[in-house]
Design an enzyme around this catalytic site. Sequence first.
Site, PDB file in Angstrom:
ATOM      1  N   ARG A  69       9.017 -24.882  30.278  1.00 12.80           N
ATOM      2  CA  ARG A  69       7.609 -24.408  30.327  1.00 12.80           C
ATOM      3  C   ARG A  69       7.299 -23.354  29.097  1.00 12.80           C
ATOM      4  O   ARG A  69       6.390 -23.218  28.500  1.00 12.80           O
ATOM      5  CB  ARG A  69       7.248 -23.916  31.706  1.00 12.80           C
ATOM      6  CG  ARG A  69       6.871 -25.101  32.644  1.00 12.80           C
ATOM      7  CD  ARG A  69       6.933 -24.700  33.936  1.00 12.80           C
ATOM      8  NE  ARG A  69       6.553 -25.446  35.099  1.00 12.80           N
ATOM      9  CZ  ARG A  69       7.013 -26.588  35.533  1.00 12.80           C
ATOM     10  NH1 ARG A  69       8.543 -26.787  35.153  1.00 12.80           N
ATOM     11  NH2 ARG A  69       6.807 -27.362  36.385  1.00 12.80           N
ATOM     12  N   ASP A  98      15.199 -30.993  44.778  1.00 12.36           N
ATOM     13  CA  ASP A  98      16.343 -31.143  44.100  1.00 12.36           C
ATOM     14  C   ASP A  98      17.696 -31.028  44.885  1.00 12.36           C
ATOM     15  O   ASP A  98      18.868 -31.032  44.254  1.00 12.36           O
ATOM     16  CB  ASP A  98      16.334 -30.365  42.760  1.00 12.36           C
ATOM     17  CG  ASP A  98      15.454 -30.934  41.747  1.00 12.36           C
ATOM     18  OD1 ASP A  98      14.937 -32.004  41.966  1.00 12.36           O
ATOM     19  OD2 ASP A  98      14.716 -30.065  41.128  1.00 12.36           O
ATOM     20  N   ARG A 143      18.691 -40.879  44.642  1.00 15.76           N
ATOM     21  CA  ARG A 143      19.319 -39.858  45.034  1.00 15.76           C
ATOM     22  C   ARG A 143      19.533 -39.949  46.561  1.00 15.76           C
ATOM     23  O   ARG A 143      20.659 -39.310  47.054  1.00 15.76           O
ATOM     24  CB  ARG A 143      18.623 -38.317  44.769  1.00 15.76           C
ATOM     25  CG  ARG A 143      19.059 -37.924  43.579  1.00 15.76           C
ATOM     26  CD  ARG A 143      18.711 -36.571  43.292  1.00 15.76           C
ATOM     27  NE  ARG A 143      19.073 -36.206  41.853  1.00 15.76           N
ATOM     28  CZ  ARG A 143      18.738 -35.051  41.377  1.00 15.76           C
ATOM     29  NH1 ARG A 143      17.576 -34.564  41.919  1.00 15.76           N
ATOM     30  NH2 ARG A 143      18.842 -34.955  39.925  1.00 15.76           N
ATOM     31  N   ARG A 196      22.979 -33.689  39.411  1.00 12.91           N
ATOM     32  CA  ARG A 196      23.136 -33.122  40.786  1.00 12.91           C
ATOM     33  C   ARG A 196      24.225 -33.803  41.699  1.00 12.91           C
ATOM     34  O   ARG A 196      24.846 -33.236  42.503  1.00 12.91           O
ATOM     35  CB  ARG A 196      21.744 -32.878  41.422  1.00 12.91           C
ATOM     36  CG  ARG A 196      20.804 -32.012  40.483  1.00 12.91           C
ATOM     37  CD  ARG A 196      19.903 -31.249  41.263  1.00 12.91           C
ATOM     38  NE  ARG A 196      18.832 -30.794  40.439  1.00 12.91           N
ATOM     39  CZ  ARG A 196      18.819 -29.649  39.717  1.00 12.91           C
ATOM     40  NH1 ARG A 196      19.676 -29.093  39.784  1.00 12.91           N
ATOM     41  NH2 ARG A 196      17.619 -29.380  38.713  1.00 12.91           N
TER      42      ARG A 196
END
Length: 450
Positions: free
Chosen positions: A40, A331, A362, A407
């Site tokens: 951002r 996440d 995931r 991850r």
Amino acid sequence: MVSNDKAGVRATAQEARKAAKSPQIGGRCAASPDKSISHRAIILAGMANGESKITNLLESDDVMATAGAVRALGASVEQMGAGHWRVTGQPCWQTPSAALDLGNSGTGVRLLMGAAARFDLSARFTGDASLSSRPMERALAPLRLMGVTAQTADGGRLPVTLTGSSRLKAITYTPPIASAQVKSAILLAGLGADGETMVIEPHATRAHTETLAPLFGADMDVQRDGAGQIARVRGRQALHAADVHIPGDPSSAAFPLAAGLVAGSGTVTVTGIITNPARFGLYEVLKAMGADMTITPAGHCAGEALADITVRPGTLKGVDVPPEIAPSMIDEYPVLSVIAAFAEGVTRMTGLAELRAKESDRLAASAALLTANGVRVELGEDSLTVYGMGPGGVPGGGAVKTLHDHRLAMSGLILGLGAKEVVTVDDVAMIATSYPGFFDDMAALGAQIT
Ligand code: S3P
């Protein structure tokens, strides 16, 4: 972070790693800079008037892809030193001469489609195989309502060719799924629309765009509304440059802290972590599991409250993780699944359909990670149940397939640090997309990863 060794991580690209039981884990490291806020900051600085300085920028592959795209759209984005960047904004973005390749980054591509939407330009967005399999229509549908035209590949996937407009219409929009990326795409487009744009969220997601944009002079804000929130932005705005220091990422900090909980014998402290409730769900769940955890306030940075978090190993108990908490830890489910394997009792996580649309599926991949290492799980359409084996009880010895998902790679390695037998992770290259200092930090804490 011990060091920001992006080159080091890259040198190990496409290599398998092994994680072995590491009871000596202990120590202290600074949290890796936040990925969401890094994207951002680059995007907002890139469309502001003047020269912005960004310090402690996350120099990960994902953020570098966003920096490259912002440069291609007309801004100057230069590295001045480690983590220190100067961005000279271009208040009127232009048609890039080549496709914008956002690599693995869903945040990069969705936010940039929104940010580019308010300019009279045409841009083609591409990504790697993982990003090219992910849904883009969720961000394009509201942008089309505002006046953008966009062509996608089959199924609303990348490549996307987007034609923006300096005459966008303001909209009031309730996204059908909780997504900070979709909300942010709309708000960034709304900066150029002809009126006030509102995004109504029944379940609040991270409000980093709403917190950061006002530092660049934007009239944008967010208000809580029960479990949800309403974000608004006034249109036709010019931004001015700002200096931003990026705070620490709670999603990345979860990995060294998880290692301390399931493998260590001493304390692990990670400093400077964002405690924003929209990002802090994992830590609330860890409290409910009975984790020995101390959260010490550590000031503010970029509008975010920070804390140093210290954990000590101990016996955790399985819990029910309700669907409402998902947006605040979206996440963190792979690493929570790993932690749950070392708990006593059953952990039931529900309301997880969105996990199937991440860098990999995931939900299925977390279940496979545990099953390959001797942990019993039940996988549902949108749920995962993990049957905890207690401290030291996880067999390990399995091979983890990371499916190009950073991850999953880190979660597999954390499991190996506490398991009885060595765990192999097939490819660690993607860790560089979000946490380039991971191996340095883990080595400094005493992790046996080879
Ligand atoms: C992000 C939002 C989340 C998260 C991602 C970062 C952001 O995605 O999974 O890693 O920076 O806005 P969704 O908006 O798809 O939930």
